[in-house]
Design an enzyme around this catalytic site. Structure first.
Site, PDB file in Angstrom:
ATOM      1  N   HIS A 162       0.840  -1.210   0.000  1.00 44.91           N
ATOM      2  CA  HIS A 162       0.000   0.000   0.000  1.00 44.91           C
ATOM      3  C   HIS A 162       0.874   1.259   0.000  1.00 44.91           C
ATOM      4  O   HIS A 162       0.659   2.179  -0.800  1.00 44.91           O
ATOM      5  CB  HIS A 162      -0.907  -0.016   1.237  1.00 44.91           C
ATOM      6  CG  HIS A 162      -1.632   1.265   1.489  1.00 44.91           C
ATOM      7  ND1 HIS A 162      -2.962   1.441   1.173  1.00 44.91           N
ATOM      8  CD2 HIS A 162      -1.227   2.455   2.015  1.00 44.91           C
ATOM      9  CE1 HIS A 162      -3.336   2.666   1.502  1.00 44.91           C
ATOM     10  NE2 HIS A 162      -2.293   3.304   2.018  1.00 44.91           N
ATOM     11  N   GLU A 163       1.842   1.300   0.916  1.00 35.81           N
ATOM     12  CA  GLU A 163       2.684   2.497   1.022  1.00 35.81           C
ATOM     13  C   GLU A 163       3.491   2.722  -0.252  1.00 35.81           C
ATOM     14  O   GLU A 163       3.713   3.857  -0.667  1.00 35.81           O
ATOM     15  CB  GLU A 163       3.615   2.405   2.242  1.00 35.81           C
ATOM     16  CG  GLU A 163       2.908   2.454   3.585  1.00 35.81           C
ATOM     17  CD  GLU A 163       2.069   3.703   3.806  1.00 35.81           C
ATOM     18  OE1 GLU A 163       2.396   4.768   3.231  1.00 35.81           O
ATOM     19  OE2 GLU A 163       1.074   3.624   4.545  1.00 35.81           O
ATOM     20  N   HIS A 209       1.764   4.824  -2.641  1.00 40.40           N
ATOM     21  CA  HIS A 209       1.943   6.273  -2.456  1.00 40.40           C
ATOM     22  C   HIS A 209       3.256   6.740  -3.088  1.00 40.40           C
ATOM     23  O   HIS A 209       3.331   7.837  -3.642  1.00 40.40           O
ATOM     24  CB  HIS A 209       1.948   6.625  -0.966  1.00 40.40           C
ATOM     25  CG  HIS A 209       0.610   6.525  -0.298  1.00 40.40           C
ATOM     26  ND1 HIS A 209      -0.510   7.159  -0.781  1.00 40.40           N
ATOM     27  CD2 HIS A 209       0.212   5.853   0.826  1.00 40.40           C
ATOM     28  CE1 HIS A 209      -1.543   6.890   0.016  1.00 40.40           C
ATOM     29  NE2 HIS A 209      -1.127   6.100   0.974  1.00 40.40           N
ATOM     30  N   HIS A 267       2.706   7.096  -6.760  1.00 39.55           N
ATOM     31  CA  HIS A 267       1.841   8.254  -7.006  1.00 39.55           C
ATOM     32  C   HIS A 267       2.697   9.529  -7.021  1.00 39.55           C
ATOM     33  O   HIS A 267       2.477  10.442  -7.826  1.00 39.55           O
ATOM     34  CB  HIS A 267       0.759   8.331  -5.932  1.00 39.55           C
ATOM     35  CG  HIS A 267      -0.416   9.178  -6.306  1.00 39.55           C
ATOM     36  ND1 HIS A 267      -1.499   9.341  -5.486  1.00 39.55           N
ATOM     37  CD2 HIS A 267      -0.695   9.912  -7.404  1.00 39.55           C
ATOM     38  CE1 HIS A 267      -2.388  10.134  -6.076  1.00 39.55           C
ATOM     39  NE2 HIS A 267      -1.913  10.494  -7.241  1.00 39.55           N
TER      40      HIS A 267
END
Length: 647
Positions: free
Chosen positions: A461-462, A465, A468
């Site tokens: 998940h991290e 980021h 992104h």
């Protein structure tokens, strides 16, 4: 467009000392003032988008951006003198930048350009509209007296926000246990623990110590003891800070003409109004109540069975979060999934390698580890990102293990935002730099760092980021990377969580720590996948309860006692009474920075699930779908309205 390359010198900020931090931040403030003076001197008839609107935007480039590393070091530096110096300097910066930004003449310059009513489109129009709204939210147009008070309030809030987070990072507490109290705790976990002079095991509040302990320790007494310590994180200092923050946030909202702080915060998000958030929470929580009741009953039945007490009740220390003892025991019984057995197949190095492989295939990029680059700690790794033509596009770092004074959760820090820069009249792209900060168990000489499936999901998940941030192509820094609406920022990473529940992806992400070629056995993999929705109502309602607390204290016209409000919510939904000594809100870091925004985790999840339907249909490693997602979500940032991007 050409991209700048960074040398080792460009990472010199990792070695900043207290003196250099002070000097660099002072220089940045002076440069910012100089940029604003130049904008103010432009004659009215010579105003253009480039010299005024972009001038204001770019006044942060190479000025305010120089402060990002100082803020980052405040959260990660292993040296207390550096963290403390960064905190002092950031406090000073937060006060002075308010005075610089609240410049009536710069606002007049912006209005002079606006009066020309030039036809703008695309990213330029978005920048102009956002800037116009930001000036309104800063209180331009208010009376001199109100604006003066607003500046005082804003400065104080900046200081309190920083202090609130630092108090949580600096909070230290622990329990010690003897060998006779280690029942249920895995050998590899015990081997990784520090010991005191008497040889007793030290269990700290750091994630790698705390979560496995409350999940596995059979001793109810010791679980209760450390959970009660965790409920005091941040200390009474943070309860006082929170009360002042709530009062000042409400005052600022009123000065600006908003009914409450939540209205002020949601205006710039997808939700737009607190009412939409309240309806969202209510509509989600209502159908979950029945399922939650069933799940709590399962916990009660198991507690009575294991304790032998037919009158036992579910207490606050039995359900502090989704990682609690009884939830873990139920998972073992219902699905034959032992998190500690699963952990053996997710050594951090294998997870890291698998994550980079999946993201690399999906987005047609390469990740290469760099050596010899300076870092703030020997465990930190530096990577370069290249496109399919082998051209450098960005950089990122990993800081994965806990240290004293380090940021205690998992997060990605934006250190250099991607943007266009003009050098010798030629446009170049300034490559973004981000760092993923986590707190996984540090490897020892005997055992590597082993992750549960939950922790592996956190890693994946991290890193969502990270991409992104580092795959952005947005023209303006204020629109690049994760600079999107607060209730959309989690969506890209949440969508990618679906990958860690896919059979093929788990084969890439797993490998036994003694023999990485040995993947998750079929039976264990089947059981793990079947446990996906284990205690889903408990997890979802807990998220929504925290969102309700956050919205509740920020929609009230008076300063509410956050602790008392949480007590009532926990009683209403979970039937438990919080202990008198609990000050959970003091350690709830999201109340500084994510204030009136915690709902965003669940809000984003709706859009994340929606976006995933294309990958579900077209394939999790489908390069065409990955390219579309990269183009429309990752590269755009907030240069296009989030709702349009999703469409």
């Amino acid at each position: 467009m050409d991209v700048n390359h960074y040398t080792r010198k460009d990472f010199a900020w990792t070695q900043w000392t207290p003196v250099s931090i002070e000097r660099i931040v002072s220089k940045a403030l002076a440069e910012k003032r100089k940029r604003y003076e130049a904008i103010k001197k432009i004659p009215k008839d010579k105003r253009t988008f480039e010299n005024t609107v972009f001038g204001i935007e770019s006044s942060n480039y190479d000025t305010v951006e120089k402060v990002y590393p100082a803020y980052f070091l405040m959260n990660v530096s292993p040296k207390k003198v550096v963290r403390d110096a960064a905190k002092r300097v950031i406090d000073k910066f937060d006060k002075e930048i308010v005075d610089i930004e609240y410049d009536e003449d710069v606002y007049r310059a912006f209005k002079e350009y606006a009066e020309k009513k030039e036809k703008l489109s695309g990213v330029d129009k978005k920048l102009f509209d956002d800037m116009s709204r930001n000036y309104k939210r800063m209180g331009f147009g208010l009376s001199k007296e109100k604006q003066k008070r607003l500046k005082i309030v804003t400065k104080r809030l900046n200081t309190l926000n920083t202090q609130f987070g630092k108090n949580i990072n600096d909070h230290k507490d622990h329990i010690t246990i003897g060998k006779n109290e280690t029942e249920g705790l895995p050998d590899h976990y015990l081997q990784g623990l520090k010991r005191d002079a008497r040889g007793r095991y030290i269990i700290t509040l750091d994630y790698p110590d705390y979560f496995p302990f409350i999940q596995n320790a059979k001793s109810e007494k010791r679980r209760k003891e450390i959970i009660e310590q965790a409920l005091k994180k941040g200390g009474e200092r943070n309860m006082k800070i929170l009360q002042e923050m709530l009062r000042l946030r409400q005052e600022r909202a009123k000065l600006l003409g908003y009914p409450n702080h939540a209205a002020f915060r949601t205006e710039i998000k997808m939700a737009k109004k607190p009412r939409n958030v309240e309806v969202f929470i209510k509509n989600l929580i209502a159908p979950l109540k029945k399922k939650l009741k069933e799940e709590l009953k399962e916990i009660l039945v198991l507690k009575r069975e294991l304790s032998g007490d037919t009158k036992a009740v579910v207490d606050y220390y039995d359900i502090p979060n989704s990682h609690s003892y009884y939830i873990s025991e139920l998972k073992k019984r219902k699905f034959n999934v032992d998190d500690e057995k699963v952990r053996e197949y997710f050594p951090l190095e294998v997870v890291k390698r698998g994550t980079l492989e999946i993201y690399s295939k999906l987005f047609s990029v390469k990740f290469e580890k760099l050596t010899g680059y300076p870092t703030w700690h020997k465990d930190v790794e530096v990577y370069v990102v290249k496109n399919k033509n082998n051209e450098i596009i960005s950089y990122f770092m990993f800081d994965l293990y806990p240290r004293e004074g380090k940021y205690g959760h998992a997060a990605v820090f934006d250190i250099v935002p991607g943007r266009v820069s003009v050098e010798k009249k030629k446009e170049k792209y300034k490559p973004p730099v981000a760092c993923m900060v986590t707190n996984f168990k540090k490897p020892t000489k005997i055992v590597p760092s082993l992750l549960t499936h939950d922790e592996m999901e956190t890693f994946f998940h991290e890193f969502g980021h990270v991409v992104h941030n580092v795959l952005t192509k947005a023209r303006y820094a204020s629109q690049s990377g994760t600079n999107v609406a607060g209730d959309f920022v989690e969506a890209p990473s949440q969508m990618l969580e679906h990958w860690v529940w896919d059979r093929k992806m788990l084969n890439i992400l797993s490998g036994h720590y003694k023999n990485p070629a040995k993947k998750l056995p079929k039976k264990l993999l089947d059981n793990l996948l079947s446990s996906k929705n284990h205690m889903i109502a408990f997890w979802a309602v807990r998220q929504l309860v925290l969102a309700s607390l956050d919205m509740g204290i920020h929609t009230s016209s008076t300063v509410k006692d956050a602790n008392r409000m949480l007590d009532q919510i926990m009683r209403d939904y979970f039937g438990v009474f919080m202990p008198k000594e609990s000050i959970f809100p003091a350690g709830f870091g999201h109340l500084a920075g994510y204030d009136a925004g915690y709902y965003g985790y669940m809000w984003s999840k709706v859009y994340a699930t929606d976006m995933f339907t294309r990958f579900e249909k077209e394939g999790l490693l489908n390069k065409k779908t990955g390219a579309d997602y990269k183009k429309w979500i990752l590269e755009k940032g907030s240069s296009v309205d989030e709702m349009e991007l999703v469409k």
